[in-house]
Design an enzyme around this catalytic site. Structure first.
Site, PDB file in Angstrom:
ATOM      1  N   GLY A   1      14.082 -11.080 -40.229  1.00 16.05           N
ATOM      2  CA  GLY A   1      15.147 -12.075 -40.109  1.00 16.05           C
ATOM      3  C   GLY A   1      14.621 -13.452 -39.756  1.00 16.05           C
ATOM      4  O   GLY A   1      13.410 -13.664 -39.606  1.00 16.05           O
TER       5      GLY A   1
ATOM      6  N   LYS B   1      24.621 -10.922 -37.001  1.00 19.82           N
ATOM      7  CA  LYS B   1      24.927 -12.171 -36.288  1.00 19.82           C
ATOM      8  C   LYS B   1      25.980 -13.024 -36.980  1.00 19.82           C
ATOM      9  O   LYS B   1      26.438 -14.012 -36.406  1.00 19.82           O
ATOM     10  CB  LYS B   1      23.643 -13.007 -36.137  1.00 19.82           C
ATOM     11  CG  LYS B   1      22.495 -12.288 -35.453  1.00 19.82           C
ATOM     12  CD  LYS B   1      21.284 -13.201 -35.323  1.00 19.82           C
ATOM     13  CE  LYS B   1      20.106 -12.469 -34.683  1.00 19.82           C
ATOM     14  NZ  LYS B   1      19.469 -11.520 -35.592  1.00 19.82           N
TER      15      LYS B   1
ATOM     16  N   LYS C   1      27.380 -17.144 -28.383  1.00 17.13           N
ATOM     17  CA  LYS C   1      28.694 -16.579 -28.733  1.00 17.13           C
ATOM     18  C   LYS C   1      29.066 -15.405 -27.840  1.00 17.13           C
ATOM     19  O   LYS C   1      30.178 -14.897 -27.898  1.00 17.13           O
ATOM     20  CB  LYS C   1      28.703 -16.171 -30.207  1.00 17.13           C
ATOM     21  CG  LYS C   1      28.574 -17.367 -31.151  1.00 17.13           C
ATOM     22  CD  LYS C   1      28.472 -16.939 -32.590  1.00 17.13           C
ATOM     23  CE  LYS C   1      28.368 -18.154 -33.514  1.00 17.13           C
ATOM     24  NZ  LYS C   1      27.172 -18.977 -33.293  1.00 17.13           N
TER      25      LYS C   1
END
Length: 646
Positions: A290, A370, A412
């Protein structure tokens, strides 16, 4: 085709022969003109001795010019080496004249050689300068006019490089240094920043090139603020480190990086923190393919672990980072063993076996889903991967006696309004609880905001939309986000992990929040376009707001509560969070597992709402499968009701 273009298109050998012929004529003219100017008479033309001296000097003079490399120099790129060749050749030619004058007792006056040298420089050198000027003038008409911001060494080198290239020619420098303002450098005038709009208009500048590679990002942000209103495309040259290392060339322009717009300078990493959990150790990165995981791998391999285990679900992602790291190993002659392993963090047996087999000492857990809207549409998989994937990886780390386990978290997770943020906060709770049950593995988590250039980042999307002519889309005109570059985030994650004592929640200093609308406007302006709006209906690119997506919130926070303290690193803070004992959390996790297994989305939401995560959803259940199932159930119920009624 013009005469000049015809000559320029001739083979190199032909052009050298023409140069030799023309220089012979110039030497002839220089010799006899020197005699005429000194003697003020045409009588030397009838002197056999003078003709003999010239006839013997000419071939030797041309031979010297050849040996000095004058005919290997390309006229349009003539530099000081060619000038020295002309000067030295002229001196040798004058010495030949003197020598043969004595040999043949020709009686040439002593001042004639000096006049001869001057005339040679004027004729031979001046002709080449003139040809170069004519060629350059012709080529300039076909080039785009550019302004170079920065008249330092990089700016001057850039101007020289542009003069040789086919695309641009510099018409002005802009520089903040007052001593340079009003001067002319390499034939290019230097102006102050206050005059930039006037210069752009008067010289019809088409692009602005930033030649300040060593300037801080804060300084570059100030410069860009002055240029932003001009509506001209701004390009920047690579950093000096990349140029010196051969990774880029001075004339390789690129769009202004959004990191320059943010004006945030990274802090030099502390070697002792960078090396603590990596150097000479076995390190494992989950989610290695990633955006964050791959950058962590790049940072880690430079710190020379003994082994680097790449754990990744995506075959292509794993192949890509494995190939890149092995190429880096070969280039830098590193002995690090890179181990590419396919697998999912949801398979506890697989991940535990990997950790035990390679005696992993440090784990960076970057594997997670995500993307907020996608997780909203796939709730069970989001919970499975983010919560249980972290739980299984942490359990495997304890059983494998891993020394340090670092979770990559997110802003978040703070007062989350979506499933993704809530699952990441749940993952934090899992590590905090496990940290209290044992002391063999140090657990810590690092929380930060958006990273520039990651998958799903708005900046590449904005640039693509601008390239396609717009519109540029964002969800809400007031939406704000924190940003950081991927390399800086990865370095801070590594350093924060080294400071953890167990159960720590680290928060990275993300600087000031950025209004996405302003960011989009700046990128549009610096790409050479104007923003289409009610005030400017004839603008080039429209900014269109599409509405907040499921689970998305306007503002993001990095901390829970006010109990925050600093650390030994200026960009890393630590926060005291609400924690659960393992017994409480285990019961919660067990219920969540059963709810996921039964695809009971109402129960999943109820559990997440009751957990101490601060979950405050802004939307209903958005899982696509659940919605479809609910629709079918409602449709079936309606059919049954209709049949009963009839």
């Amino acid at each position: 085709m013009s005469l000049i273009q015809s000559v320029l298109s001739l083979p190199r050998a032909y052009k050298r022969a023409i140069s030799l012929l023309i220089d012979s004529i110039f030497l002839f003219c220089a010799f006899w003109l020197a005699l005429f100017m000194r003697l003020d008479s045409f009588s030397p033309l009838f002197d056999q001795g003078y003709w003999l001296v010239f006839s013997c000097s000419l071939p030797l003079s041309l031979l010297v010019f050849v040996k000095l490399g004058l005919y290997r120099a390309v006229l349009r790129y003539m530099n000081m080496q060619a000038v020295w060749a002309i000067a030295l050749g002229s001196i040798f030619s004058a010495m030949f004249v003197i020598g043969f004058s004595f040999l043949y007792t020709a009686g040439i006056p002593r001042t004639v050689p000096f006049i001869f040298i001057s005339l040679c420089l004027i004729l031979i050198g001046g002709s080449r300068v003139s040809v170069r000027a004519v060629i350059s003038h012709q080529r300039w008409h076909k080039k785009a006019s550019v302004l170079i911001y920065g008249a330092g060494s990089s700016g001057r080198q850039l101007a020289t490089a542009l003069s040789q290239g086919p695309e641009y020619h510099a018409v002005a420098f802009i520089d903040d240094y007052k001593a340079l303002q009003g001067q002319i450098i390499q034939g290019i005038p230097v102006y102050s920043p206050e005059e930039i709009s006037h210069v752009v208009e008067r010289k019809t500048v088409q692009k602005i090139l930033l030649a300040i590679p060593s300037a801080s990002r804060a300084r570059r942000k100030q410069v860009l603020a002055k240029i932003d209103c001009l509506g001209i495309q701004v390009l920047t040259i690579p950093g000096m480190a990349d140029i010196v290392e051969g990774k880029a060339k001075l004339e390789e322009f690129k769009d202004v990086g959004v990191e320059d717009l943010l004006g945030r300078d990274s802090v030099e990493p502390k070697p002792e923190l960078m090396n603590a959990d990596i150097a000479d150790k076995v390190v494992m990165v989950t989610g290695a393919g990633g955006s964050i995981g791959s950058e962590l791998c790049r940072q880690i391999i430079r710190l020379k672990p003994t082994k680097l285990v790449l754990f990744e679900l995506s075959e292509f992602g794993l192949y890509t980072i494995d190939k890149e790291l092995n190429e880096y190993k070969q280039q830098h002659d590193l002995a690090v063993e890179v181990l590419p392993l396919l697998g999912s963090v949801q398979r506890v047996n697989r991940i535990e076996t990997v950790m035990k087999s390679f005696a992993v000492q440090t784990v960076y857990h970057a594997a997670a889903y995500k993307h907020v809207p996608l997780v909203e549409h796939n709730v069970v998989e989001g919970v499975r991967n983010n919560v249980f994937g972290t739980y299984y990886a942490a359990r495997a780390a304890i059983n494998a006696n891993v020394e340090t386990f670092v979770l990559i978290s997110t802003d978040k997770a703070v007062r989350p309004t979506n499933i993704m943020g809530t699952t990441k906060r749940m993952a934090e709770l899992v590590l905090q609880a496990l940290a209290k049950t044992q002391h063999s593995t140090r657990f810590c988590m690092v929380r930060f905001g958006n990273v520039l250039g990651s998958s799903g980042s708005v900046v590449p999307l904005f640039r693509k939309q601008i390239k396609n002519g717009g519109p540029v889309t964002l969800t809400h005109p007031d939406i704000t986000r924190y940003f950081m570059t991927i390399p800086e985030a990865s370095q801070l994650v590594i350093q924060a992990g080294a400071m953890g004592k167990g159960g720590d929640v680290f928060v990275l200093d993300m600087g000031d929040a950025v209004k996405i609308y302003d960011l989009a406007s700046n990128i549009i302006h610096l790409s050479g376009f104007s923003v289409k709006s009610a005030e400017l209906p004839d603008g080039d690119i429209e900014i269109k707001c599409t509405g907040l997506r499921p689970g998305e919130k306007l503002y993001e926070e990095l901390l829970i509560g006010d109990n925050v303290s600093g650390t030994s690193h200026e960009r890393i803070m630590t926060a005291q969070e609400v924690m659960l004992d393992w017994d409480e959390l285990e019961a919660l996790i067990s219920r969540l597992d059963d709810a996921c297994h039964a695809f009971d989305h109402e129960l999943i939401r109820e559990i997440l709402l009751k957990a101490p995560t601060g979950f405050n959803p802004t939307d209903g259940i958005c899982d696509l499968v659940w919605q479809q199932k609910s629709t079918l159930q409602q449709y079936t119920a309606d059919i049954i009701e209709l049949k009963v009624a009839t």
